[in-house]
Design a protein around this motif. Structure first.
Motif, PDB file in Angstrom:
ATOM      1  N   GLN A 163       5.772   6.888   8.636  1.00 23.16           N
ATOM      2  CA  GLN A 163       4.567   6.153   8.252  1.00 23.16           C
ATOM      3  C   GLN A 163       3.979   6.796   7.005  1.00 23.16           C
ATOM      4  OE1 GLN A 163       4.734   7.379  11.718  1.00 23.16           O
ATOM      5  NE2 GLN A 163       5.932   5.512  12.002  1.00 23.16           N
ATOM      6  N   LEU A 164       3.609   5.952   6.057  1.00 22.45           N
ATOM      7  CA  LEU A 164       3.025   6.413   4.802  1.00 22.45           C
ATOM      8  C   LEU A 164       1.684   5.735   4.603  1.00 22.45           C
ATOM      9  CD1 LEU A 164       6.219   6.036   2.579  1.00 22.45           C
ATOM     10  CD2 LEU A 164       5.359   8.144   3.607  1.00 22.45           C
ATOM     11  N   VAL A 165       0.685   6.520   4.248  1.00 19.26           N
ATOM     12  CA  VAL A 165      -0.646   5.969   4.020  1.00 19.26           C
ATOM     13  C   VAL A 165      -1.159   6.461   2.680  1.00 19.26           C
ATOM     14  CG1 VAL A 165      -3.004   5.802   4.849  1.00 19.26           C
ATOM     15  CG2 VAL A 165      -1.119   5.907   6.489  1.00 19.26           C
ATOM     16  N   GLU A 166      -1.400   5.522   1.777  1.00 17.44           N
ATOM     17  CA  GLU A 166      -1.942   5.870   0.461  1.00 17.44           C
ATOM     18  C   GLU A 166      -3.464   5.848   0.489  1.00 17.44           C
ATOM     19  OE1 GLU A 166       1.638   3.035  -0.413  1.00 17.44           O
ATOM     20  OE2 GLU A 166      -0.053   3.146   0.974  1.00 17.44           O
ATOM     21  N   SER A 167      -4.045   6.632  -0.376  1.00 14.14           N
ATOM     22  CA  SER A 167      -5.496   6.624  -0.551  1.00 14.14           C
ATOM     23  C   SER A 167      -5.811   7.098  -1.965  1.00 14.14           C
ATOM     24  CB  SER A 167      -6.187   7.508   0.482  1.00 14.14           C
ATOM     25  OG  SER A 167      -5.748   8.848   0.353  1.00 14.14           O
ATOM     26  N   GLY A 168      -7.053   6.899  -2.371  1.00 13.04           N
ATOM     27  CA  GLY A 168      -7.503   7.417  -3.658  1.00 13.04           C
ATOM     28  C   GLY A 168      -7.635   6.386  -4.766  1.00 13.04           C
ATOM     29  N   GLY A 169      -7.252   5.141  -4.472  1.00 14.29           N
ATOM     30  CA  GLY A 169      -7.402   4.113  -5.484  1.00 14.29           C
ATOM     31  C   GLY A 169      -8.860   3.761  -5.725  1.00 14.29           C
ATOM     32  N   GLY A 170      -9.089   2.948  -6.745  1.00 13.22           N
ATOM     33  CA  GLY A 170     -10.450   2.531  -7.035  1.00 13.22           C
ATOM     34  C   GLY A 170     -10.562   1.943  -8.428  1.00 13.22           C
ATOM     35  N   LEU A 171     -11.808   1.804  -8.865  1.00 15.37           N
ATOM     36  CA  LEU A 171     -12.120   1.261 -10.181  1.00 15.37           C
ATOM     37  C   LEU A 171     -12.509   2.402 -11.105  1.00 15.37           C
ATOM     38  CD1 LEU A 171     -12.788  -1.105 -12.104  1.00 15.37           C
ATOM     39  CD2 LEU A 171     -15.080  -1.135 -11.066  1.00 15.37           C
ATOM     40  N   VAL A 172     -11.897   2.445 -12.276  1.00 15.02           N
ATOM     41  CA  VAL A 172     -12.168   3.516 -13.236  1.00 15.02           C
ATOM     42  C   VAL A 172     -12.157   2.918 -14.640  1.00 15.02           C
ATOM     43  CG1 VAL A 172      -9.731   4.162 -13.439  1.00 15.02           C
ATOM     44  CG2 VAL A 172     -11.517   5.870 -13.906  1.00 15.02           C
TER      45      VAL A 172
END
Length: 129
Positions: free
Chosen positions: A3-12
């Motif tokens: 299982q892989l879980v990404e995080s840290g994205g957003g608007l910049v």
């Protein structure tokens, strides 16, 4: 099963930075090569960066070379993608992927979408101009 879980994205804003994380479970993390890919609306999924099992070898797409850095912390079962000097054309959903095979020391090998056995759900990165 991995299982892989990404995080840290957003608007910049353009020129800004983000760090994406990919947390893995279900298999010994050090036995996995990790790749980052991205997909913009209406476009095919494309390779961004990859790192081999030990972390000693990395590969990058030409479009991100010198701006992005892939790394991993095997003790934390996590891979990272540090993205600097972001541009509007970097806007996409970013996916991490894992390859359980011991592949060759080849950027071409790790750039193949079909070469990865496991994928995360993706995290949105939006860069405004």
């Amino acid at each position: 099963q991995v299982q892989l879980v990404e995080s840290g994205g957003g608007l910049v804003q353009s020129g800004g930075s983000l760090r994406l994380s990919c947390a893995a479970s279900g298999r010994t993390f050090s036995s996995l090569a990790i790749g980052w890919f991205r997909q913009a609306p209406g476009k095919e999924r494309e390779f961004v960066a990859a790192i081999r099992r030990s972390g000693g070898t990395t590969f990058y797409a030409d479009s991100v070379k010198g701006r992005f850095t892939i790394s991993r912390d095997n003790a934390k079962n996590t891979a990272y993608l540090q993205m600097n000097s972001l541009k509007p054309e970097d806007t996409a959903v970013y996916y991490c992927a894992a390859d359980g095979q011991l592949g060759p020391n080849s950027g071409t090998y790790y750039a193949r979408v079909r070469g990865y056995d496991y994928w995360g759900q993706g995290t949105q990165v939006t860069v405004s101009s």
